[in-house]
Design an enzyme around this catalytic site. Structure first.
Site, PDB file in Angstrom:
ATOM      1  N   LYS A  78      20.838  33.164 -58.086  1.00 10.96           N
ATOM      2  CA  LYS A  78      21.618  34.152 -57.334  1.00 10.96           C
ATOM      3  C   LYS A  78      23.084  33.744 -57.287  1.00 10.96           C
ATOM      4  O   LYS A  78      23.398  32.553 -57.137  1.00 10.96           O
ATOM      5  CB  LYS A  78      21.042  34.276 -55.917  1.00 10.96           C
ATOM      6  CG  LYS A  78      21.676  35.365 -55.061  1.00 10.96           C
ATOM      7  CD  LYS A  78      20.951  35.474 -53.721  1.00 10.96           C
ATOM      8  CE  LYS A  78      21.548  36.530 -52.812  1.00 10.96           C
ATOM      9  NZ  LYS A  78      20.810  36.674 -51.542  1.00 10.96           N
ATOM     10  N   SER A 153      19.137  41.134 -50.061  1.00 10.85           N
ATOM     11  CA  SER A 153      20.273  41.039 -50.942  1.00 10.85           C
ATOM     12  C   SER A 153      19.964  40.387 -52.294  1.00 10.85           C
ATOM     13  O   SER A 153      20.787  40.465 -53.194  1.00 10.85           O
ATOM     14  CB  SER A 153      21.382  40.218 -50.249  1.00 10.85           C
ATOM     15  OG  SER A 153      20.957  38.877 -50.025  1.00 10.85           O
ATOM     16  N   SER A 177      16.073  38.607 -47.170  1.00 11.35           N
ATOM     17  CA  SER A 177      16.672  38.916 -48.470  1.00 11.35           C
ATOM     18  C   SER A 177      15.936  38.359 -49.675  1.00 11.35           C
ATOM     19  O   SER A 177      16.271  38.706 -50.808  1.00 11.35           O
ATOM     20  CB  SER A 177      18.124  38.432 -48.503  1.00 11.35           C
ATOM     21  OG  SER A 177      18.909  39.209 -47.632  1.00 11.35           O
TER      22      SER A 177
END
Length: 496
Positions: A78, A153, A177
């Protein structure tokens, strides 16, 4: 297909010499090239570095050197996690072009274990969002239905694993997330106990809530990856110094692992507003666990209804503090400005931050301001304590808690962007876990009437990762939901 392998099966084939790390990495890079026009899951693809790392892995395997547990395995990271020499933006214009000179601890541990990092994946800007629609570099689409969100997210992380672009990915979980996108894309997502995994080198959103964890195709891979990531880090003062258990041993029992397990079902998580398909799938999943030998009972978490309000006071307050460092002087973007220092700050932050980040900074600044601190921030901290005590009471009589992950399956792109409150409610069933600092895992448990994945959330007590992995593995071993794959989106363009 190489892109369908799990970490465990790929590692076994690499050790036997049936497969090379370069071939596996080339397959991942080819898959990324074929599916990115439809998904937009990657912000940066590190093809040359990945092939070099894969060749090094092959050389190590060939000479019989002690290989790490992830040697030759393609993994995505990420974009809020620092990677030495690789652009790291947190999906924000204010960090566009920022290249860290160091690795986050989790990145370093991946490299030390032999992993091949294939690139950095998309996310909501500074991890603020529930749909992955807040990235400054365009939204990521759900591989199961390109008209729907992958969840946020860590939506890029989840989409990359679900679509076969990487065998696993790292995400971060501040209010759900990791778990929400795992549920929306039909994969496994694990949020460890706060303090179990180092946050050093992770771009901070809300420091008392953020936690790094794996997104994988099955529970075995989640256990394997957590074993690599977990452990004390003296560079992170919130990292807990306690031994890391053998997570692989915790899941060795398969279906039998559910025998004797005490499972609590909190009634507040099965309340009105739950999509009927979701409730049916989760209830059916609890029946599977009961048939495998678990003992189920109803429980209550009475302060659940205050979780969203509590979170959206505390998290923005911490964000407003953490993001104060982005001023055009020390990091990333510096906007053209002809005025003084305050004008430079204002112009840089106006140009660099997106709408959702600005909303949370203003909200956080307000609740921390003089005259409102006691009314909002201090009260929210007290409510957080009540929520944590609710969980403590339930865990006195239960090994794990089982709940739905979200009220609905993945929604359509743009469906909630005009209503921030409706968007925030997507996390209503995951936020309590972060406020209490607990571990939780999500595993696929069904499909809705439109063919979209449904997830099952299993929550454990602090440092109870072994219990949640054991329960998740037992469910996975008794069902085939984890084996489902989305339709192939290779060669397709994103719909307009």
């Amino acid at each position: 297909m190489l892109n369908d392998l799990t970490i465990a099966t790929a590692a076994e084939r690499l050790r036997r010499g049936e497969l090379s790390a370069v071939d596996l990495t080339r397959a991942a890079l080819d898959r990324i090239a074929a599916t990115e026009p439809a998904l937009n899951a990657f912000l940066t693809v590190t093809a040359d570095a990945a092939l070099t790392a894969a060749a090094d892995a092959d050389a190590a395997l060939k000479r019989g050197a002690a290989a790490g547990p992830l040697t030759g395995i393609p993994i995505a990271v990420k974009d809020v996690i620092a990677t030495r020499g690789v652009r790291t933006t947190a999906a924000s214009k204010i960090l566009e072009g920022f290249v860290p000179s160091y690795d986050a601890t989790v990145t370093r541990r991946l490299r030390d274990a032999g992993a091949v990092i294939v690139g950095k994946v998309n996310c909501d800007e500074f991890a603020m969002g529930s749909s992955n629609e807040n990235s400054a570099y365009g939204l990521t689409r759900n591989p199961w239905d390109l008209a729907r969100v992958p969840g946020g997210s860590s939506g890029g992380s989840a989409a990359s694993v679900a679509a076969g672009q990487a065998l696993a990915a790292l995400g971060t979980d501040t209010g759900g997330s990791i778990r929400l996108p795992a549920a929306y894309t039909g994969i496994v997502g694990l949020k460890p106990t706060y303090g179990r995994v180092s946050r050093f080198g992770v771009i901070a959103y809300a420091s008392s809530l953020d936690q790094v964890g794996p997104l994988t195709r099955d529970v075995t891979d989640a256990a394997l990856l957590l074993g690599v990531l977990a452990g004390h880090d003296p560079r992170d003062s919130t990292s807990v110094d306690r031994p890391v258990p053998d997570y692989a041993a915790a899941i060795a029992g398969g279906v039998a692992g559910a025998r004797g397990l005490r499972i609590a079902l909190p009634r507040e998580y099965f309340a009105a507003g739950l999509q009927p398909d979701v409730e049916r799938a989760v209830r059916a999943a609890t029946d599977v666990l009961r048939d495998a030998g678990a003992a189920l009972h109803e429980a209550s978490l009475p302060h659940t209804e205050y979780g969203v309000a509590c979170y959206y006071i505390l998290a923005p307050a911490e964000a407003s503090s953490n993001l104060a460092r982005y001023d055009g002087i020390r990091y990333g973007l510096r906007a053209p400005s002809t005025g003084g220092l305050l004008d430079l700050y204002r112009d840089t932050r106006e140009a660099g931050f997106g709408r959702e980040v600005k909303r949370r900074i203003m909200l956080g600044t307000y609740v921390l301001s003089s005259g409102y601190y006691d009314a909002y921030y201090l009260k929210a901290q007290k409510v957080r304590t009540l929520i944590r005590r609710d969980f403590e009471r339930v865990f006195a009589d239960a090994d794990v808690i089982v709940t739905p992950v979200a009220p609905t399956t993945a929604f359509r792109i743009g469906e909630k962007t005009a209503d921030p409150l409706a968007m925030y409610l997507s996390d209503v069933l995951t936020i309590g876990v972060n406020l209490a600092g607990l571990p939780a895992i999500v595993v696929p448990c069904g499909l809705d009437h439109a063919g979209m994945p449904i997830g099952l959330q299993i929550v454990g007590p602090p440092f109870g990762e072994e219990a949640v992995l054991r329960a998740a593995c037992a469910f996975e071993a008794a069902t085939d939901w984890h084996a489902l794959r989305p339709p192939d989106v290779a060669g397709r363009e994103a719909p307009r």
